[in-house]
Design a protein around this motif. Structure first.
Motif, PDB file in Angstrom:
ATOM      1  N   ILE A   1       0.836  -1.239   0.056  1.00  0.00           N
ATOM      2  CA  ILE A   1      -0.141  -0.200   0.149  1.00  0.00           C
ATOM      3  C   ILE A   1       0.790   1.285   0.210  1.00  0.00           C
ATOM      4  CG2 ILE A   1      -1.791   1.180   1.271  1.00  0.00           C
ATOM      5  CD1 ILE A   1      -2.676  -1.313   2.419  1.00  0.00           C
ATOM      6  N   GLY A   2       1.910   1.180   0.721  1.00  0.00           N
ATOM      7  CA  GLY A   2       2.993   2.234   0.832  1.00  0.00           C
ATOM      8  C   GLY A   2       3.391   2.607  -0.468  1.00  0.00           C
ATOM      9  N   LEU A   3       4.027   1.485  -1.208  1.00  0.00           N
ATOM     10  CA  LEU A   3       4.891   1.509  -2.661  1.00  0.00           C
ATOM     11  C   LEU A   3       3.500   2.155  -3.589  1.00  0.00           C
ATOM     12  CD1 LEU A   3       7.194  -1.426  -2.305  1.00  0.00           C
ATOM     13  CD2 LEU A   3       7.534   0.901  -1.900  1.00  0.00           C
ATOM     14  N   LEU A   4       2.334   1.723  -3.446  1.00  0.00           N
ATOM     15  CA  LEU A   4       1.410   2.065  -4.290  1.00  0.00           C
ATOM     16  C   LEU A   4       1.331   3.588  -4.495  1.00  0.00           C
ATOM     17  CD1 LEU A   4      -1.498  -0.545  -4.056  1.00  0.00           C
ATOM     18  CD2 LEU A   4       0.271  -0.072  -6.077  1.00  0.00           C
ATOM     19  N   GLY A   5       1.548   4.136  -3.186  1.00  0.00           N
ATOM     20  CA  GLY A   5       1.490   5.500  -3.040  1.00  0.00           C
ATOM     21  C   GLY A   5       2.386   6.453  -4.035  1.00  0.00           C
ATOM     22  N   MET A   6       3.401   5.550  -4.254  1.00  0.00           N
ATOM     23  CA  MET A   6       4.573   6.065  -4.973  1.00  0.00           C
ATOM     24  C   MET A   6       4.135   6.154  -6.480  1.00  0.00           C
ATOM     25  SD  MET A   6       7.631   4.465  -2.978  1.00  0.00           S
ATOM     26  CE  MET A   6       8.911   4.818  -4.088  1.00  0.00           C
ATOM     27  N   LEU A   7       3.080   5.597  -7.000  1.00  0.00           N
ATOM     28  CA  LEU A   7       2.800   5.354  -8.314  1.00  0.00           C
ATOM     29  C   LEU A   7       2.374   6.651  -9.021  1.00  0.00           C
ATOM     30  CD1 LEU A   7       0.692   2.050  -8.909  1.00  0.00           C
ATOM     31  CD2 LEU A   7       3.116   2.543  -9.334  1.00  0.00           C
ATOM     32  N   GLY A   8       1.626   7.392  -8.385  1.00  0.00           N
ATOM     33  CA  GLY A   8       1.182   8.584  -9.089  1.00  0.00           C
ATOM     34  C   GLY A   8       2.144   9.807  -8.848  1.00  0.00           C
ATOM     35  N   GLY A   9       3.645   9.618  -8.512  1.00  0.00           N
ATOM     36  CA  GLY A   9       4.339  10.634  -8.402  1.00  0.00           C
ATOM     37  C   GLY A   9       4.243  10.871  -6.858  1.00  0.00           C
ATOM     38  N   GLY A  10       3.615  10.334  -5.959  1.00  0.00           N
ATOM     39  CA  GLY A  10       3.611  10.463  -4.640  1.00  0.00           C
ATOM     40  C   GLY A  10       4.888  10.161  -3.871  1.00  0.00           C
ATOM     41  N   GLN A  11       4.928  10.079  -2.502  1.00  0.00           N
ATOM     42  CA  GLN A  11       5.752   9.553  -1.549  1.00  0.00           C
ATOM     43  C   GLN A  11       5.440   8.050  -1.187  1.00  0.00           C
ATOM     44  OE1 GLN A  11       8.942  11.593  -1.051  1.00  0.00           O
ATOM     45  NE2 GLN A  11       7.895  13.521  -1.663  1.00  0.00           N
ATOM     46  N   PHE A  12       6.300   7.433  -0.374  1.00  0.00           N
ATOM     47  CA  PHE A  12       5.925   6.068   0.280  1.00  0.00           C
ATOM     48  C   PHE A  12       4.721   6.417   1.159  1.00  0.00           C
ATOM     49  CE2 PHE A  12       6.681   2.900   3.605  1.00  0.00           C
ATOM     50  CZ  PHE A  12       6.586   1.757   2.943  1.00  0.00           C
ATOM     51  N   LEU A  13       3.736   5.695   1.100  1.00  0.00           N
ATOM     52  CA  LEU A  13       2.604   5.665   1.954  1.00  0.00           C
ATOM     53  C   LEU A  13       1.750   7.202   1.835  1.00  0.00           C
ATOM     54  CD1 LEU A  13       4.084   4.795   5.700  1.00  0.00           C
ATOM     55  CD2 LEU A  13       2.426   3.642   4.118  1.00  0.00           C
ATOM     56  N   THR A  14       1.747   7.629   0.534  1.00  0.00           N
ATOM     57  CA  THR A  14       0.691   8.694   0.142  1.00  0.00           C
ATOM     58  C   THR A  14      -0.628   7.965   0.220  1.00  0.00           C
ATOM     59  OG1 THR A  14       2.481   9.802  -1.054  1.00  0.00           O
ATOM     60  CG2 THR A  14       0.279  10.436  -1.648  1.00  0.00           C
ATOM     61  N   GLN A  15      -1.488   8.828   0.375  1.00  0.00           N
ATOM     62  CA  GLN A  15      -2.859   8.100   0.745  1.00  0.00           C
ATOM     63  C   GLN A  15      -3.340   7.923  -0.743  1.00  0.00           C
ATOM     64  OE1 GLN A  15      -4.751   8.167   3.491  1.00  0.00           O
ATOM     65  NE2 GLN A  15      -4.872   9.879   4.502  1.00  0.00           N
ATOM     66  N   LEU A  16      -4.179   6.725  -0.763  1.00  0.00           N
ATOM     67  CA  LEU A  16      -4.513   6.267  -2.138  1.00  0.00           C
ATOM     68  C   LEU A  16      -5.960   6.792  -2.600  1.00  0.00           C
ATOM     69  CD1 LEU A  16      -3.395   2.315  -2.085  1.00  0.00           C
ATOM     70  CD2 LEU A  16      -2.535   4.214  -3.083  1.00  0.00           C
ATOM     71  N   PHE A  17      -6.785   6.595  -1.633  1.00  0.00           N
ATOM     72  CA  PHE A  17      -8.266   7.000  -1.749  1.00  0.00           C
ATOM     73  C   PHE A  17      -8.619   8.296  -1.409  1.00  0.00           C
ATOM     74  CE2 PHE A  17      -7.822   2.334  -0.126  1.00  0.00           C
ATOM     75  CZ  PHE A  17      -7.521   1.774  -1.269  1.00  0.00           C
ATOM     76  N   GLY A  18      -9.861   8.658  -1.639  1.00  0.00           N
ATOM     77  CA  GLY A  18     -10.536   9.799  -1.524  1.00  0.00           C
ATOM     78  C   GLY A  18     -10.771   9.994   0.241  1.00  0.00           C
ATOM     79  N   LYS A  19     -10.919  11.106   0.599  1.00  0.00           N
ATOM     80  CA  LYS A  19     -10.799  11.192   2.138  1.00  0.00           C
ATOM     81  C   LYS A  19     -12.282  10.862   2.653  1.00  0.00           C
ATOM     82  CE  LYS A  19      -7.268  14.234   2.514  1.00  0.00           C
ATOM     83  NZ  LYS A  19      -6.840  14.487   1.087  1.00  0.00           N
ATOM     84  N   GLY A  20     -13.531  11.200   1.938  1.00  0.00           N
ATOM     85  CA  GLY A  20     -14.784  10.538   2.226  1.00  0.00           C
ATOM     86  C   GLY A  20     -15.129  11.675   3.230  1.00  0.00           C
ATOM     87  N   ALA A  21     -16.552  11.409   3.769  1.00  0.00           N
ATOM     88  CA  ALA A  21     -17.175  12.174   4.612  1.00  0.00           C
ATOM     89  C   ALA A  21     -16.565  12.080   5.831  1.00  0.00           C
ATOM     90  CB  ALA A  21     -18.623  11.849   4.708  1.00  0.00           C
ATOM     91  N   PRO A  22     -16.505  12.977   6.713  1.00  0.00           N
ATOM     92  CA  PRO A  22     -15.912  12.820   8.210  1.00  0.00           C
ATOM     93  C   PRO A  22     -16.766  12.252   9.096  1.00  0.00           C
ATOM     94  CG  PRO A  22     -16.451  15.040   7.564  1.00  0.00           C
ATOM     95  CD  PRO A  22     -16.549  14.618   6.538  1.00  0.00           C
ATOM     96  N   GLY A  23     -16.372  11.124   9.659  1.00  0.00           N
ATOM     97  CA  GLY A  23     -16.904  10.469  10.705  1.00  0.00           C
ATOM     98  C   GLY A  23     -17.654   9.147  10.038  1.00  0.00           C
ATOM     99  N   ALA A  24     -17.537   9.016   8.641  1.00  0.00           N
ATOM    100  CA  ALA A  24     -18.218   7.973   8.125  1.00  0.00           C
ATOM    101  C   ALA A  24     -17.224   6.669   8.073  1.00  0.00           C
ATOM    102  CB  ALA A  24     -18.547   7.968   6.636  1.00  0.00           C
ATOM    103  N   LEU A  25     -17.779   5.527   8.156  1.00  0.00           N
ATOM    104  CA  LEU A  25     -17.099   4.193   8.166  1.00  0.00           C
ATOM    105  C   LEU A  25     -15.988   4.355   6.972  1.00  0.00           C
ATOM    106  CD1 LEU A  25     -16.317   1.916   9.928  1.00  0.00           C
ATOM    107  CD2 LEU A  25     -18.043   0.500   8.519  1.00  0.00           C
ATOM    108  N   PHE A  26     -16.393   4.430   5.778  1.00  0.00           N
ATOM    109  CA  PHE A  26     -15.312   4.458   4.761  1.00  0.00           C
ATOM    110  C   PHE A  26     -15.146   6.031   4.409  1.00  0.00           C
ATOM    111  CE2 PHE A  26     -18.128   0.849   4.109  1.00  0.00           C
ATOM    112  CZ  PHE A  26     -17.320  -0.395   3.855  1.00  0.00           C
ATOM    113  N   SER A  27     -13.916   6.366   5.321  1.00  0.00           N
ATOM    114  CA  SER A  27     -13.370   7.511   5.089  1.00  0.00           C
ATOM    115  C   SER A  27     -12.006   7.559   5.165  1.00  0.00           C
ATOM    116  CB  SER A  27     -14.090   8.789   6.132  1.00  0.00           C
ATOM    117  OG  SER A  27     -13.805   8.249   7.298  1.00  0.00           O
ATOM    118  N   ALA A  28     -11.026   8.699   5.479  1.00  0.00           N
ATOM    119  CA  ALA A  28      -9.937   8.626   5.603  1.00  0.00           C
ATOM    120  C   ALA A  28      -8.900   7.806   4.808  1.00  0.00           C
ATOM    121  CB  ALA A  28      -9.555   8.302   7.109  1.00  0.00           C
TER     122      ALA A  28
END
Lengths: 124, 248, 488
Positions: free
Chosen positions: B189-216
């Motif tokens: 997961i960390g290395l996948l974050g580097m695919l789009g020009g990011g760094q190790f452990l760059t976030q992969l998905f959207g942040k979602g609504a605060p407080g929702a289970l599928f967020s962050a």
């Protein structure tokens, strides 16, 4: 003020207890328990440093009035340090089991003396 | 070759050997050290220590990571590498302990069976512990808890039956598999974050609504990997210490 | 300004991936477990070499983990110093890879985590993150110390573990004090805040606590009592790796702390005094040691004391001398440990060893001449750099340190020559023949001997390279600017 004094004094007390149990005691189990106590002292000190006057837990809750929060970084560090301490403790216990099986004693000084004698023996 | 030394030698605590001078010396030393430490710590004002990086993180964590639990945002976001290191230490300790205990010539030191009541109760607890552990893991970015705490409960689910009846089999093979692939998942997961020009452990998905289970973003996924890894590691470690039988 | 290079995570990520997968592979393919581990080390070494060449040609690189800007998240900072020791660690792990197959999978796993942890130790630019990587390397070393399977290994490992964990926990207290005083853990950020916020008793105490913690691995006096026990009880390969490379990583980290976070004379003096004590205690103990293995354990304490003395001299000259001493010791000492593995008997029973194993004895002589400091061998240049830096310093304690080093060299020469004269003495007819180092010992030792000779031929470019490295590593504010002012 009083809280700070109590927290700091307990952290330092734990640190000193741990150092005493490691440095002055000969029993390996006591040494290892001393490590655990020492670690909790360090962790308590870290958490105390992160406390803010009147702050609450660093978790956002809907509808909560925004107020000061305590410093979240020491809390994260302590979580990491606790797990590290657990791992080291587990390995230490595994080693103690083998030392007891092989030497029949858990006296640190006696184990050290035999170790020294064994390294002096010619091995070929 | 192996000399026989007397077993069970009694070790007397130091103070009881009449070595009062030594005891006094260590008390004096510790008192001095304590005074020194106390003065040092007192120079950091309690409740008002400099809040430099901490303040910046408190202000930005929710926006940058999408997690409500800011400690989680630090553990998996800002200091995610620490967490990888921490999981690695647990893994290393488990591997080392396994190696130390596995070597040949170790007698089977197994405890006694705890009896029917404990055995049954342990198995009845099993599903509940699994559910609680899983709940704590997947809500780690919203509420207190997370991969470590949940993982420890998962390990307890598998380990309680072993405590109740030490003769029951423990599947080390599955534990090794889960442990290895969960650790691998964290790094991948960390290395996948580097695919789009990011760094190790760059976030992969959207942040979602605060407080929702599928967020962050990828934080819950990372926590899931940690939970599985910690759970399998703790269970495997305990099983090798207590001598759970290998199930092929 | 400074290029962001996300790839500098690979020397950590690749070995750790290998470590996580190795136990699974060892269950289904026990015959191949060792070979698979070696392949992982080679791949990681190739990637590290590419990164090092990029750092050498286009300057230091930075990677902010997770994309969080510098003081908030964890930063990796790769300069020549870091990459040099990352490469040295890879080479050491490859050369001293444990023997055996699937049954030794535990040791293989520990070697890979040691590699990942050690690389992270050299690359990380965050105080607490360095602590975490140090603990990975430490736990792996405790396990490796016990990996020989003998009971002495268990005893040495538990005593090592207790001392090491006591040290790391005190280091954690030091980190807590630094955080309490400054509110940051980032070393580059600390480089800017330290002159104002850490130049006080609190800062000095924090440095001393960190020195105790990281000094355990760096074999600094007085927290090095584990070294002779572990090196005597662990397999020779583990002793070679720990004494040769892992201890150097720890002392390089101490140098980073000193340069970036604690730029005060009192901290330098503390490091210098532990170095002087280490040199004196180490060489005297080596002189009295019961056998060669123990003598080399103690002499390794003395050599690391010399590195500490060099690092305590302010300015690039001291760093260059310390790096040269550390590199030289990293080549020579592992070779000594390999050669001496079969020669653990008292010296009297080693008489005539040169007749049976002329190659090993010859190599022993070459290594001894270099560690004593006979020109034109590299050991001479390393000691020469130290003396030059010491003389240029205006600090009288450093002159004393230089005198101590010269005296220690005499002691070291005396006990090494005692061993050599035993090897070349004629054995009495009735005595049993001394054992011969096998190919598994001679192979790595010969490789390191060849490296030593190569370093002798390329002394000039090597010296220039070390000087450039030291200039880069000694500039605290330049490092802070590279890490913090990125893209602004």
């Amino acid at each position: 003020m009083m809280t700070g004094l109590i927290l700091h004094a307990s952290a330092i007390g734990l640190l000193l207890t741990g150092i005493y149990a490691i440095a002055a005691r000969r029993h390996l189990m006591r040494n290892i328990l001393g490590l655990a106590v020492l670690e909790s002292g360090a962790n308590l000190l870290l958490v105390a440093i992160g406390y803010r006057q009147g702050g609450h837990a660093p978790i956002l809750v809907a509808g909560q009035t925004p107020g000061p929060m305590v410093d979240p970084i020491p809390q994260a560090l302590v979580l990491t340090a606790i797990v590290i301490g657990f791992g080291v403790l587990a390995l230490a216990l595994a080693l103690v089991v083998r030392v007891k099986e092989n030497y029949g004693t858990l006296d640190n000084r006696e184990v050290a003396e035999r170790l020294r004698a064994e390294s002096r023996e010619a091995r070929s | 070759m192996r000399r026989h030394y007397p077993q069970h030698r009694v070790i007397r605590p130091m103070g009881h050997q009449g070595n009062h001078g030594r005891l006094a010396a260590s008390a004096l030393f510790l008192a001095g050290l304590g005074l020194l430490l106390f003065n040092l710590v007192a120079s950091i004002p309690f409740g008002h220590a400099p809040l430099h990086v901490g303040r910046a993180i408190l202000e930005r964590a929710s926006g940058e990571t999408g997690a409500d639990n800011i400690v989680t945002a630090i553990l998996l976001g800002y200091r995610g590498l620490d967490t990888l290191g921490e999981v690695t230490i647990l893994f290393t300790a488990a591997a080392a302990a396994g190696m130390v205990l596995a070597s040949a010539g170790r007698g089977q030191a197994q405890g006694e069976d705890a009896g029917f009541i404990f055995r049954t109760a342990a198995w009845m607890l099993f599903p509940f512990l699994l559910v609680v552990g899983a709940y704590i893991i997947i809500h780690g970015h919203l509420t207190p808890g997370g991969g470590f705490q949940g993982g420890a409960i998962l390990a307890a689910a598998f380990f309680t039956p072993l405590l109740a009846s030490p003769a029951s089999p423990f599947n080390h093979r599955v534990a090794t598999l889960v442990e290895g692939f969960a650790g691998l998942a964290f790094i991948v997961i960390g290395l996948l974050g580097m695919l789009g020009g990011g760094q190790f452990l760059t976030q992969l998905f959207g942040k979602g609504a605060p407080g929702a289970l599928f967020s962050a973003g990828s934080l819950p996924v990372l926590y899931l990997a940690i939970g599985l890894k910690v759970g399998s590691e703790l269970a495997g470690l305990m099983a090798s210490v207590f001598g759970g039988k290998e199930k092929a | 300004m400074t290029p962001a290079l996300p790839a500098i995570i690979y020397p950590v990520a690749l070995p750790l991936m290998g470590a996580f997968l190795l136990p699974i592979a060892a269950r289904s393919l026990p015959e191949l477990a060792g070979a698979l581990g070696r392949v992982v080390v080679l791949v990681s070494m190739a990637v590290s070499a590419m990164l090092a060449s990029s750092v050498w040609s286009s300057g230091p690189a930075v990677s902010a983990m997770g994309g969080f800007a510098a003081p908030l998240g964890i930063v990796f900072y790769a300069d020549r110093l870091a990459m040099l020791f990352v490469l040295a660690l890879h080479a050491g792990v490859f050369l001293f890879w444990p023997r055996g197959r699937g049954e030794n999978a535990g040791a293989f796993t520990l070697m890979l985590t040691l590699l990942g942890g050690g690389s992270g130790l050299a690359l990380s630019g965050d105080l607490f993150n360095i602590f975490v990587f140090y603990e990975i390397a430490a736990v792996a070393s405790y396990g490796l110390a016990a990996s020989g399977g003998g009971r002495a290994g268990y005893a040495a490992a538990i005593r090592f573990l207790i001392l090491g964990s006591l040290g790391s926990t005190l280091a954690l207290v030091g980190i807590a004090l630094v955080y309490g005083a400054t509110g940051t853990l980032n070393l580059a950020d600390l480089a800017r805040l330290a002159p104002r916020m850490l130049n006080n008793p609190l800062g000095l105490s924090a440095f001393l606590l960190l020195l105790i913690g990281f000094g355990v691995k760096a074999e600094l006096t007085p927290v090095n009592t584990w070294a002779p026990e572990v090196y005597g009880a662990a397999p020779a390969r583990v002793a070679a790796l720990l004494a040769g490379v892992v201890s150097k990583l720890a002392i390089v980290v101490i140098l980073r702390f000193l340069v970036l976070a604690f730029p005060m004379p009192a901290a330098r003096a503390a490091l210098l005094v532990t170095g002087i004590l280490g040199v004196i205690a180490g060489e005297l103990a080596a002189w009295r040691a019961p056998n060669l293995n123990q003598a080399f354990s103690y002499s390794s304490i003395a050599q690391l004391g010399m590195v500490a003395m060099a690092f305590s001299i302010s300015g690039p000259a001291g760093i260059a001398a310390g790096v040269a001493l550390a590199l030289h010791h990293a080549v020579v000492k592992p070779a000594f440990f390999m050669l001496a593995d079969r020669w653990r008997a008292p010296l009297e029973s080693l008489k005539g060893a040169a007749k049976d194993s002329p190659l090993a004895a010859g190599l022993f002589v070459l290594l001894s001449l270099s560690i004593i400091g006979i020109p034109p061998l590299p050991g001479f240049w390393a000691k020469f750099l130290f003396l030059k830096a010491a003389m240029a310093s205006s600090w009288s304690l450093v002159w004393f340190a230089a005198a101590v080093m010269l005296a220690a060299t005499v002691v070291e020469a005396a006990w090494l020559l005692r061993a050599i004269s035993a090897f070349y003495a004629s054995a009495p007819q009735s005595a049993p023949r001394p054992p011969r180092p096998g190919m598994e010992h001679l192979g790595p030792a010969l490789a390191l001997g060849a490296l030593l000779l190569a370093a002798m031929i390329f002394t000039a470019p090597l010296g220039a390279s070390i000087n450039a490295l030291a200039d880069e590593a000694g500039g605290a504010q330049a490092i802070a600017a590279r890490v913090l002012d990125k893209g602004e």
